[in-house]
Motif scaffolding. Structure first.
Motif, mmCIF file in Angstrom:
data_model
loop_
_atom_site.group_PDB
_atom_site.id
_atom_site.type_symbol
_atom_site.label_atom_id
_atom_site.label_comp_id
_atom_site.label_asym_id
_atom_site.label_seq_id
_atom_site.Cartn_x
_atom_site.Cartn_y
_atom_site.Cartn_z
ATOM 1 N N GLU A 4 45.949 -53.166 -49.398
ATOM 2 C CA GLU A 4 45.087 -51.989 -49.348
ATOM 3 C C GLU A 4 45.682 -50.933 -48.426
ATOM 4 O O GLU A 4 45.566 -49.734 -48.682
ATOM 5 N N VAL A 5 46.353 -51.354 -47.378
ATOM 6 C CA VAL A 5 46.990 -50.400 -46.471
ATOM 7 C C VAL A 5 48.228 -49.791 -47.128
ATOM 8 O O VAL A 5 48.467 -48.586 -47.051
ATOM 9 N N LEU A 17 37.386 -54.771 -46.586
ATOM 10 C CA LEU A 17 37.311 -54.516 -45.140
ATOM 11 C C LEU A 17 38.394 -53.540 -44.698
ATOM 12 O O LEU A 17 38.148 -52.647 -43.875
ATOM 13 N N SER A 18 39.579 -53.696 -45.257
ATOM 14 C CA SER A 18 40.666 -52.782 -44.927
ATOM 15 C C SER A 18 40.374 -51.371 -45.439
ATOM 16 O O SER A 18 40.649 -50.384 -44.753
ATOM 17 N N VAL A 35 43.051 -63.187 -47.903
ATOM 18 C CA VAL A 35 42.406 -62.121 -47.122
ATOM 19 C C VAL A 35 43.462 -61.218 -46.497
ATOM 20 O O VAL A 35 43.359 -59.982 -46.553
ATOM 21 N N ILE A 36 44.490 -61.815 -45.924
ATOM 22 C CA ILE A 36 45.554 -61.013 -45.301
ATOM 23 C C ILE A 36 46.287 -60.187 -46.351
ATOM 24 O O ILE A 36 46.590 -59.006 -46.130
ATOM 25 N N GLY A 80 39.237 -58.990 -48.140
ATOM 26 C CA GLY A 80 40.261 -58.386 -47.283
ATOM 27 C C GLY A 80 40.524 -56.947 -47.651
ATOM 28 O O GLY A 80 40.619 -56.065 -46.772
ATOM 29 N N ALA A 81 40.634 -56.664 -48.948
ATOM 30 C CA ALA A 81 40.877 -55.287 -49.394
ATOM 31 C C ALA A 81 39.690 -54.388 -49.066
ATOM 32 O O ALA A 81 39.868 -53.226 -48.666
ATOM 33 N N MET A 96 44.224 -57.205 -47.262
ATOM 34 C CA MET A 96 44.266 -56.179 -46.217
ATOM 35 C C MET A 96 45.579 -55.407 -46.242
ATOM 36 O O MET A 96 45.595 -54.183 -46.165
ATOM 37 N N ALA A 118 37.914 -49.762 -43.144
ATOM 38 C CA ALA A 118 38.565 -49.393 -41.884
ATOM 39 C C ALA A 118 39.415 -48.138 -42.053
ATOM 40 O O ALA A 118 39.409 -47.248 -41.188
#
Length: 162
Positions: A52-53, A117-118, A45-46, A114-115, A49, A121
């Motif tokens: 994706e950032v 949700l990121s 998950v991390i 994770g990707a 995220m 956001a």
């Protein structure tokens, strides 16, 4: 007492756990395996995220643009695909491939969650929320249903799963 040893060794972890005389080694090993899977899922998950950032997906520049109906197709397509792949393994009674497939798709689902949700956001922060922002989340949610159902219907195959 059933186990009189002072240390029980977990072959998975390769370390002795002091004072664990009340817990049989087989249960201890299942707990270690479940804990390892939880750690891998959190890392996935991390990683989703962070990646994706660092490298935002190119779904926002799709031509023609992705629509809301397309997300439904992605959601149900991934659910049907996972059901077919793992369902065939269950019907063929290929336990090893079923477990490995389940673990692989579970970790992939965590990464996509994770990707997704990121990505949402990032889209909310930049005020460019569109259907393409939900692509990874739709994939993850579509994959999660059949994986949870498979674990519920075949609990003996996934004793050490998180």
């Amino acid at each position: 007492m059933y186990y009189q040893t002072r240390y029980t060794t977990c072959p998975d972890a390769g370390i002795a756990r002091p004072g664990n005389t009340m817990m049989p080694p087989s249960i201890h090993c299942h707990l270690c395996a479940a804990m390892k899977l939880r750690v891998v899922l959190v890392v996935a998950v991390i990683a989703g995220m962070v990646l994706e950032v660092l490298a935002p997906s190119t779904t926002s520049s799709l031509q023609p643009p992705l629509g809301w109906r397309d997300l439904l197709f992605v959601f149900f397509g991934s659910a049907i695909g996972i059901s077919l792949v793992l369902g065939f393994q269950a019907v063929l009674r290929n336990g090893k491939s079923l477990r490995w497939g389940w673990y692989f798709f579970t970790i992939s689902t965590a990464f996509l969650l994770g990707a997704g949700l990121s990505g949402i956001a990032i889209a909310l922060a930049s005020k460019t929320l569109q259907p393409a922002s939900f692509l990874c989340l739709a994939l993850a949610c579509g994959m999660a249903g059949p994986l949870a159902a498979l674990k519920a219907f075949l609990p003996n195959r996934f004793q050490d799963a998180a």
